[in-house]
Enzyme design. Structure first.
Site, PDB file in Angstrom:
ATOM      1  N   CYS A 164     -17.363 -20.227  -0.477  1.00 28.40           N
ATOM      2  CA  CYS A 164     -16.750 -21.326  -1.232  1.00 28.40           C
ATOM      3  C   CYS A 164     -16.520 -22.487  -0.287  1.00 28.40           C
ATOM      4  O   CYS A 164     -16.790 -22.408   0.899  1.00 28.40           O
ATOM      5  CB  CYS A 164     -15.420 -20.838  -1.794  1.00 28.40           C
ATOM      6  SG  CYS A 164     -15.577 -19.287  -2.687  1.00 28.40           S
ATOM      7  N   ARG A 184     -21.627 -25.461  -1.228  1.00 29.38           N
ATOM      8  CA  ARG A 184     -21.162 -24.139  -0.800  1.00 29.38           C
ATOM      9  C   ARG A 184     -20.802 -23.242  -1.982  1.00 29.38           C
ATOM     10  O   ARG A 184     -20.593 -22.039  -1.812  1.00 29.38           O
ATOM     11  CB  ARG A 184     -19.949 -24.270   0.117  1.00 29.38           C
ATOM     12  CG  ARG A 184     -20.198 -25.094   1.383  1.00 29.38           C
ATOM     13  CD  ARG A 184     -18.931 -25.194   2.199  1.00 29.38           C
ATOM     14  NE  ARG A 184     -18.478 -23.878   2.582  1.00 29.38           N
ATOM     15  CZ  ARG A 184     -18.903 -23.239   3.679  1.00 29.38           C
ATOM     16  NH1 ARG A 184     -19.772 -23.828   4.477  1.00 29.38           N
ATOM     17  NH2 ARG A 184     -18.475 -22.024   3.968  1.00 29.38           N
ATOM     18  N   TRP A 230     -17.757 -20.053  -5.241  1.00 24.38           N
ATOM     19  CA  TRP A 230     -18.942 -19.237  -5.519  1.00 24.38           C
ATOM     20  C   TRP A 230     -18.375 -17.841  -5.774  1.00 24.38           C
ATOM     21  O   TRP A 230     -17.938 -17.158  -4.858  1.00 24.38           O
ATOM     22  CB  TRP A 230     -19.892 -19.204  -4.322  1.00 24.38           C
ATOM     23  CG  TRP A 230     -21.197 -18.560  -4.633  1.00 24.38           C
ATOM     24  CD1 TRP A 230     -22.326 -19.170  -5.137  1.00 24.38           C
ATOM     25  CD2 TRP A 230     -21.567 -17.172  -4.470  1.00 24.38           C
ATOM     26  NE1 TRP A 230     -23.337 -18.250  -5.291  1.00 24.38           N
ATOM     27  CE2 TRP A 230     -22.904 -17.008  -4.898  1.00 24.38           C
ATOM     28  CE3 TRP A 230     -20.874 -16.046  -4.007  1.00 24.38           C
ATOM     29  CZ2 TRP A 230     -23.562 -15.780  -4.878  1.00 24.38           C
ATOM     30  CZ3 TRP A 230     -21.535 -14.814  -3.991  1.00 24.38           C
ATOM     31  CH2 TRP A 230     -22.869 -14.694  -4.422  1.00 24.38           C
ATOM     32  N   ASN A 252     -11.714 -18.641   1.129  1.00 23.17           N
ATOM     33  CA  ASN A 252     -13.168 -18.467   1.202  1.00 23.17           C
ATOM     34  C   ASN A 252     -13.410 -17.148   1.932  1.00 23.17           C
ATOM     35  O   ASN A 252     -13.024 -17.009   3.097  1.00 23.17           O
ATOM     36  CB  ASN A 252     -13.798 -19.627   1.982  1.00 23.17           C
ATOM     37  CG  ASN A 252     -15.287 -19.384   2.231  1.00 23.17           C
ATOM     38  OD1 ASN A 252     -15.927 -18.632   1.512  1.00 23.17           O
ATOM     39  ND2 ASN A 252     -15.805 -19.989   3.291  1.00 23.17           N
ATOM     40  N   GLY A 253     -14.004 -16.183   1.252  1.00 21.43           N
ATOM     41  CA  GLY A 253     -14.231 -14.877   1.876  1.00 21.43           C
ATOM     42  C   GLY A 253     -13.977 -13.768   0.872  1.00 21.43           C
ATOM     43  O   GLY A 253     -13.950 -14.011  -0.343  1.00 21.43           O
ATOM     44  N   GLU A 284     -42.315 -18.425   1.936  1.00 15.25           N
ATOM     45  CA  GLU A 284     -41.385 -19.544   1.810  1.00 15.25           C
ATOM     46  C   GLU A 284     -41.649 -20.357   0.542  1.00 15.25           C
ATOM     47  O   GLU A 284     -40.727 -20.755  -0.166  1.00 15.25           O
ATOM     48  CB  GLU A 284     -41.462 -20.445   3.053  1.00 15.25           C
ATOM     49  CG  GLU A 284     -40.565 -21.658   3.045  1.00 15.25           C
ATOM     50  CD  GLU A 284     -39.091 -21.374   2.809  1.00 15.25           C
ATOM     51  OE1 GLU A 284     -38.361 -22.313   2.455  1.00 15.25           O
ATOM     52  OE2 GLU A 284     -38.677 -20.194   2.909  1.00 15.25           O
ATOM     53  N   LYS A 286     -38.906 -20.972  -2.421  1.00 16.74           N
ATOM     54  CA  LYS A 286     -38.506 -22.311  -2.892  1.00 16.74           C
ATOM     55  C   LYS A 286     -38.657 -22.415  -4.408  1.00 16.74           C
ATOM     56  O   LYS A 286     -37.772 -22.865  -5.115  1.00 16.74           O
ATOM     57  CB  LYS A 286     -39.349 -23.409  -2.208  1.00 16.74           C
ATOM     58  CG  LYS A 286     -38.963 -23.629  -0.752  1.00 16.74           C
ATOM     59  CD  LYS A 286     -37.718 -24.418  -0.556  1.00 16.74           C
ATOM     60  CE  LYS A 286     -36.458 -23.612  -0.267  1.00 16.74           C
ATOM     61  NZ  LYS A 286     -36.461 -22.643   0.777  1.00 16.74           N
ATOM     62  N   GLU A 321     -36.017 -20.313  -6.124  1.00 16.72           N
ATOM     63  CA  GLU A 321     -34.648 -20.832  -5.968  1.00 16.72           C
ATOM     64  C   GLU A 321     -34.333 -21.966  -6.934  1.00 16.72           C
ATOM     65  O   GLU A 321     -33.255 -22.017  -7.507  1.00 16.72           O
ATOM     66  CB  GLU A 321     -34.462 -21.363  -4.547  1.00 16.72           C
ATOM     67  CG  GLU A 321     -34.198 -20.324  -3.496  1.00 16.72           C
ATOM     68  CD  GLU A 321     -33.801 -21.011  -2.195  1.00 16.72           C
ATOM     69  OE1 GLU A 321     -32.599 -21.154  -1.957  1.00 16.72           O
ATOM     70  OE2 GLU A 321     -34.704 -21.433  -1.458  1.00 16.72           O
ATOM     71  N   HIS A 375     -54.081  -4.574  -2.676  1.00 14.84           N
ATOM     72  CA  HIS A 375     -53.360  -3.296  -2.677  1.00 14.84           C
ATOM     73  C   HIS A 375     -52.278  -3.247  -3.755  1.00 14.84           C
ATOM     74  O   HIS A 375     -51.353  -2.440  -3.681  1.00 14.84           O
ATOM     75  CB  HIS A 375     -52.758  -3.045  -1.292  1.00 14.84           C
ATOM     76  CG  HIS A 375     -53.784  -3.115  -0.201  1.00 14.84           C
ATOM     77  ND1 HIS A 375     -54.751  -2.147  -0.014  1.00 14.84           N
ATOM     78  CD2 HIS A 375     -54.030  -4.087   0.711  1.00 14.84           C
ATOM     79  CE1 HIS A 375     -55.529  -2.502   0.992  1.00 14.84           C
ATOM     80  NE2 HIS A 375     -55.121  -3.665   1.448  1.00 14.84           N
ATOM     81  N   LYS A 428     -25.182 -22.853  -0.343  1.00 12.64           N
ATOM     82  CA  LYS A 428     -25.903 -23.270   0.862  1.00 12.64           C
ATOM     83  C   LYS A 428     -25.703 -22.324   2.029  1.00 12.64           C
ATOM     84  O   LYS A 428     -26.621 -22.050   2.807  1.00 12.64           O
ATOM     85  CB  LYS A 428     -25.444 -24.671   1.258  1.00 12.64           C
ATOM     86  CG  LYS A 428     -26.139 -25.250   2.467  1.00 12.64           C
ATOM     87  CD  LYS A 428     -27.583 -25.512   2.166  1.00 12.64           C
ATOM     88  CE  LYS A 428     -28.393 -26.031   3.323  1.00 12.64           C
ATOM     89  NZ  LYS A 428     -29.821 -25.994   3.054  1.00 12.64           N
TER      90      LYS A 428
HETATM   91  C1  AGP Z   1     -32.915 -21.189   1.450  1.00  8.47           C
HETATM   92  O1  AGP Z   1     -33.339 -22.235   0.691  1.00  8.47           O
HETATM   93  C2  AGP Z   1     -31.667 -20.583   1.011  1.00  8.47           C
HETATM   94  N1  AGP Z   1     -30.635 -21.520   0.934  1.00  8.47           N
HETATM   95  C3  AGP Z   1     -31.267 -19.340   1.790  1.00  8.47           C
HETATM   96  O2  AGP Z   1     -32.286 -18.406   1.678  1.00  8.47           O
HETATM   97  C4  AGP Z   1     -30.995 -19.577   3.283  1.00  8.47           C
HETATM   98  O3  AGP Z   1     -32.160 -19.849   3.964  1.00  8.47           O
HETATM   99  C5  AGP Z   1     -30.347 -18.324   3.865  1.00  8.47           C
HETATM  100  O4  AGP Z   1     -29.134 -18.116   3.191  1.00  8.47           O
HETATM  101  C6  AGP Z   1     -30.113 -18.450   5.359  1.00  8.47           C
HETATM  102  O5  AGP Z   1     -29.234 -19.505   5.605  1.00  8.47           O
HETATM  103  P1  AGP Z   1     -29.030 -20.009   7.112  1.00  8.47           P
HETATM  104  O6  AGP Z   1     -30.321 -20.557   7.589  1.00  8.47           O
HETATM  105  O7  AGP Z   1     -27.967 -21.050   6.991  1.00  8.47           O
HETATM  106  O8  AGP Z   1     -28.581 -18.831   7.914  1.00  8.47           O
END
Ligand code: AGP
Length: 609
Positions: free
Chosen positions: A2, A27, A75, A101-102, A482, A486, A489, A505, A604
């Site tokens: 959060c 966040r 979150w 947060n936690g 990747e 993307k 996400e 496979h 994030k």
């Molecule tokens: C990527 O777009 C995501 N936000 C997520 O997979 C991110 O890469 C992952 O949580 C790792 O975050 P970091 O690089 O801040 O450790």
């Protein structure tokens, strides 16, 4: 994961807190809330499910005029996102407010204990035990009560607490979740991350685990849970608020995709030594002898950082001739890893706060391993706790979907591979060739970005698909992963990335008439093999979308659509092939009318395990 914000000073807190929440909304953004003190000694709370803008628009006109407050954007981990589960949470006497947060891991036993003592809970959250515990120990001093409460709590936390009987005081504590203080003139700020502070001050203090700070308009003091005083350094933020503004871009994701020529240039500055075909990397804290002792390299990360690490592992093995493995942080963390002295570990993380990567780094260090950080956020936990490392200099990355950090992480690890390679068998000629190619990347990325309209057309052509497959070989296997991440996400389209040869496979069973298959096929040493995979997809009437080089007529002949990327060094192609994939995801999400910068269910920085 959060976002929490707090303020104590001479100004009206609510506008400052709400602005801070907006800066931290990446966040977590399923609900939010703010609290301050009413004139009559009670706590004013306003919270609800939804975005910070919903909270802001629903605020009453006549806000209390106290000088302290706290706020939260969520979150959800425990308890669905609704008004009651939003933070701040209050004590039963409604005099104490807390944002957290936690995760309080022993919340259910604490809840049972407190209910046994007659406490009525108003939410389903783990957090609500905290204000009730503080109230249980409160005898006129909030700091003491918070410390006694925290001794009963197991889990991770970054908390801010206030008591209406002590209107000019905030008590802040950290254990596992990031907390940064902002030092102002007759005012103090606190937040989960610096973007919430930079508009007010550049003087910041990073709390470590186990530290508690008491904030008042006069300043702050820090102790540990045993009341031992702790001296803290005040650091200076080295970036401007403009860097966290969207500017002329519609979304942070698009802005950050377009910032890659600049971030690559910044990542090269002062590090790429073209004359010697070598790299200069301050901050590694490795003496020359140590470099020779490295027999293995292990990269630890999550998500996009994991994919950047995977792409880099090919470069490290090729340039440095050192075996390089890549580990999913959460798996390494709980696998009781075999750590040896001749392995150099890297914790790769944009935020530097990802709980899985942080925990894996601590586990490896606990076992005597040396862990270097490859991090973007200055002053973050991984940066502070690692044995040394490299900042990737991407500049603040706000969009939840990471883009520029991928190419900047890959660049930092490429420069490390060059450095260790040049200390071994890599010739200065080969080093100069690589640096020449690296220096050409910013312009080449701009050349790819200039094809945005063609990419948009391709993105629109996959919107109806219920499955998209990304395929690549070598470093582009990581780029394929990747690209799929993307698209998942931000557009929520079902898709996967695979090593091209792996398709036969299993995944090939998913290819039917018109199934979009995105091939990363630059003219490198793997092209012929990838061409045969394209033939296999063609034979099953899949729809081929190729990321290829301008003069590759064979690929273009096979493809139903293609995006050209300039030719570069065989080892550097992921820097260019990833750009169209980032744009495809962006334009697909845009066309679907989705919130590109704040995709559902994501955040994030994943600061909980
Ligand atoms: C990527 O777009 C995501 N936000 C997520 O997979 C991110 O890469 C992952 O949580 C790792 O975050 P970091 O690089 O801040 O450790």
């Amino acid at each position: 994961m959060c976002g929490i914000v707090g303020y104590v000073g001479t100004k009206a807190p609510v506008p400052i807190l709400v602005e801070g929440l907006k800066r931290l909304e990446y966040r977590g953004y399923d609900s939010s809330g703010v609290a301050t003190m009413n004139g009559d000694g009670s706590v004013f709370v306003h919270k609800r499910a939804g975005r910070v803008r919903d909270l802001e628009h629903s605020l009453p006109d006549d806000l209390p005029t106290a000088n302290a407050g706290l706020a939260h954007t969520r979150w959800a981990t425990h308890g669905e996102p609704n008004d009651a589960n939003s933070h701040p949470h209050l004590s039963h006497d409604e005099k104490i407010a807390v944002v957290h947060n936690g995760i309080v891991e022993n919340h259910s036993s604490l809840r049972t204990m407190l209910m046994g003592e007659g406490v009525t809970f108003r939410s389903d959250t783990d957090t609500e035990v905290i204000p009730h515990l503080i109230a249980r120990f409160y005898e006129g001093d909030l700091e003491t009560a918070v410390k006694r409460a925290l001794r009963l709590i197991q889990g991770s936390y970054g908390i801010v607490a206030m008591h209406s009987d002590e209107p000019e005081k905030l008590v802040v504590a950290r254990n596992g979740s990031p907390i940064v203080l902002g030092v102002g003139d007759s005012e103090m700020f606190v937040a989960s991350d610096a973007p919430a502070l930079v508009a007010h001050t550049k003087q910041v203090v990073y709390l470590e685990d186990g530290e508690i700070a008491v904030l008042s308009p006069e300043g702050f003091r820090t102790t540990d849970l045993a009341d031992r005083a702790i001296q803290k350094d005040v650091d200076e933020l080295d970036w401007e608020i403009e860097e966290i503004e969207r500017g002329d871009f519609e979304h942070f994701m698009l802005k950050e995709i377009h910032e890659q020529p600049l971030s690559i240039d910044r990542g090269l500055r002062g590090r790429a030594m073209a004359d010697f075909g070598d790299a200069k990397l301050g901050g590694l804290n490795l003496d020359r002898r140590a470099f020779f002792d490295i027999k293995r390299i292990c990269l630890i990360a999550c998500g996009t950082s994991l994919h950047a690490a995977m792409a880099a592992s090919y470069l490290i093995e090729e340039l440095a001739r050192v075996p390089c493995s890549v580990e999913i942080a959460s798996e390494l963390r709980y696998r009781n890893p075999i750590v040896d002295a001749n392995t150099l570990y890297f914790a790769v993380s944009q935020s530097g706060e990802t709980a899985d990567t942080l925990a894996a780094m601590r586990e490896v260090r606990r076992k005597g391993g040396i862990v270097l950080g490859v991090v973007n956020v200055v002053g973050s936990s991984i940066a502070r706790e690692s044995d040394g490392g490299m900042y990737i200099r991407s500049g603040p990355e706000i969009a939840v979907a990471s883009t520029k950090a991928f190419t900047s992480q890959l660049l930092a690890l490429t420069l490390f591979a060059l450095k260790i390679g040049r200390m071994r068998d890599l010739s200065s000629t080969a080093g100069r060739e690589l640096i020449h190619a690296l220096n050409a990347l910013p312009d080449q990325i701009n050349a790819v970005l200039a094809q945005s309209e063609a990419v948009k057309t391709i993105a629109h052509s996959i919107l109806e698909s219920n499955y998209v497959l990304f395929l690549g070989r070598g470093g582009n296997y990581a780029t394929a992963l990747e690209g799929a991440l993307k698209l998942k996400e931000v557009s929520y389209i079902q898709c996967e990335g695979f090593a091209a040869a792996e398709m036969k496979h299993g995944p090939i069973a998913l290819i039917g008439k018109g199934t979009p298959v995105i091939f990363l096929c630059p003219q490198d040493h793997l092209r012929e093999k990838t061409l045969s995979n394209m033939e296999e997809v063609k034979a099953r009437k899949g729809r081929i979308i190729a990321i290829c080089n301008p003069d590759d007529e064979r690929v273009k002949a096979l493809a139903d659509a293609y995006i050209e990327v300039p030719r570069t060094h065989n080892l550097l192609t992921p820097f260019l092939t990833v750009i169209p994939l980032q744009l495809i995801a962006y334009y697909a999400a845009l066309a679907l009318g989705l919130d590109v910068d704040k995709p559902r269910n994501l955040a994030k920085s994943v600061t909980v395990e």
